[in-house]
Design an enzyme around this catalytic site. Structure first.
Site, mmCIF file in Angstrom:
data_model
loop_
_atom_site.group_PDB
_atom_site.id
_atom_site.type_symbol
_atom_site.label_atom_id
_atom_site.label_comp_id
_atom_site.label_asym_id
_atom_site.label_seq_id
_atom_site.Cartn_x
_atom_site.Cartn_y
_atom_site.Cartn_z
ATOM 1 N N LYS A 179 1.509 5.969 -1.560
ATOM 2 C CA LYS A 179 0.075 5.849 -1.848
ATOM 3 C C LYS A 179 -0.601 7.222 -1.768
ATOM 4 O O LYS A 179 -1.291 7.637 -2.692
ATOM 5 C CB LYS A 179 -0.597 4.879 -0.859
ATOM 6 C CG LYS A 179 -2.023 4.548 -1.252
ATOM 7 C CD LYS A 179 -2.791 3.873 -0.134
ATOM 8 C CE LYS A 179 -3.547 4.903 0.660
ATOM 9 N NZ LYS A 179 -4.414 4.382 1.703
ATOM 10 N N ASP A 188 -3.649 0.487 -2.815
ATOM 11 C CA ASP A 188 -4.266 0.343 -1.498
ATOM 12 C C ASP A 188 -4.615 -1.137 -1.317
ATOM 13 O O ASP A 188 -4.215 -1.974 -2.130
ATOM 14 C CB ASP A 188 -5.501 1.249 -1.365
ATOM 15 C CG ASP A 188 -6.687 0.681 -2.122
ATOM 16 O OD1 ASP A 188 -6.473 -0.143 -3.046
ATOM 17 O OD2 ASP A 188 -7.831 1.017 -1.787
#
Ligand code: SF4
Length: 295
Positions: free
Chosen positions: A191, A210
């Site tokens: 991420k 996310d």
């Protein structure tokens, strides 16, 4: 057995035969019933074809109308992307930063924390420690008070100091621009790497997943997975590569503005008639039970 007495034979009426659960066809029934009615003096009226009763929608019929529905059809996905473009035309990363290093630190600090909070912490932090060398020279404990309010500050301190040291020792003090290299840095998973690659270097190597992207991708049936890495793979398959970066930014904004975790504001949502999420608060379309924020 006494002589002359023969056992009773079973009746031929058919009443002892195995009864078929299958009803006789209407024509056959009429043929059999008509002579009986004639015999008892009743005129057999012609059997009118039964009017088909209006069918109530059932789970079966709902499934039937869904037959052929493909949530991943390119037309549907493109429509979602177009509407996101219209609603969030200038979507970008909300974390304030002036360099790849600052963005890397801000993204590490943003885990389990709001971007607003991180944006309050980082200006002071980068004023106090203006270079990577300053961070590398710290002991993690020394950094803790400065980032305490972002939560998980012990681990985050270790990650930030570790990242600074790694950049100096292995990457000439520069934030690398490949996924493989970024993943070698302490505290950096896909991420964070995707945020840095996409936002700073404009390199689309993957999709940022996310909590918002995770939730909304499931509601929109773009994935059935819960695991962020699998969700990312699913999104990379259905979303054109040139949209990977902006899609995540748009969905994050959408998740903050309308498609919030509890009580999404579906009546105001531009994706409403494309969305069949089971936890919608208002719907003009059929709900799909499996389209849930989490599996
Ligand atoms: S309709 Fe509701 S659940 Fe679906 S994307 Fe919009 S806000 Fe989210």
């Amino acid at each position: 057995m006494p002589r002359g007495i023969t056992p009773r034979q079973p009746s031929r009426s058919g009443r002892h035969d195995k009864v078929s659960s299958k009803p006789l066809p209407a024509k056959v029934r009429a043929k059999r019933v008509a002579p009986v009615l004639k015999k008892v003096g009743k005129i057999a009226a012609p059997i009118a074809p039964r009017k088909a009763a209006a069918k109530e929608p059932t789970a079966k019929t709902a499934a039937a109308t869904r037959k052929g529905y493909n949530p991943l059809a390119p037309e549907r996905v493109n429509e979602i992307l177009n509407r996101l473009d219209q609603r969030y035309p200038a979507a970008t990363c909300a974390l304030h930063h002036n360099s790849a290093w600052e963005l890397l630190v801000a993204t590490i600090l943003s885990a389990q924390c709001t971007d607003v909070r991180v944006n309050m912490v980082t200006p002071v932090l980068f004023q106090k420690y203006p270079t990577i060398e300053h961070f590398a020279a710290l002991q993690p404990e020394e950094l803790e008070p400065d980032i305490r309010s972002t939560g998980f500050f012990r681990n985050k301190s270790k990650s930030v100091v570790g990242a600074a040291r790694k950049l100096l020792s292995d990457f000439g003090g520069q934030v690398p621009r490949t996924m493989d290299e970024l993943l070698q840095i302490p505290g950096v998973a896909r991420k964070t790497a995707n945020v840095v690659l996409g936002t700073w270097f404009k390199i689309a190597d993957g999709v940022v997943v996310d909590t918002h992207v995770q939730r909304i991708s499931r509601r929109l049936e773009l994935t059935k997975n819960d695991d962020p890495q699998k969700i990312e793979q699913d999104l990379m398959k259905v979303i054109p590569r040139d949209k990977w970066i902006v899609f995540a930014h748009q969905i994050i904004l959408h998740g903050r503005a309308l498609c919030i975790a509890r009580k999404p504001k579906c009546a105001d949502c531009p994706l409403e008639n494309l969305c069949h999420a089971a936890d919608k608060t208002w719907s003009t379309v059929e709900i799909h039970k499996s389209a849930l924020a989490s599996g």
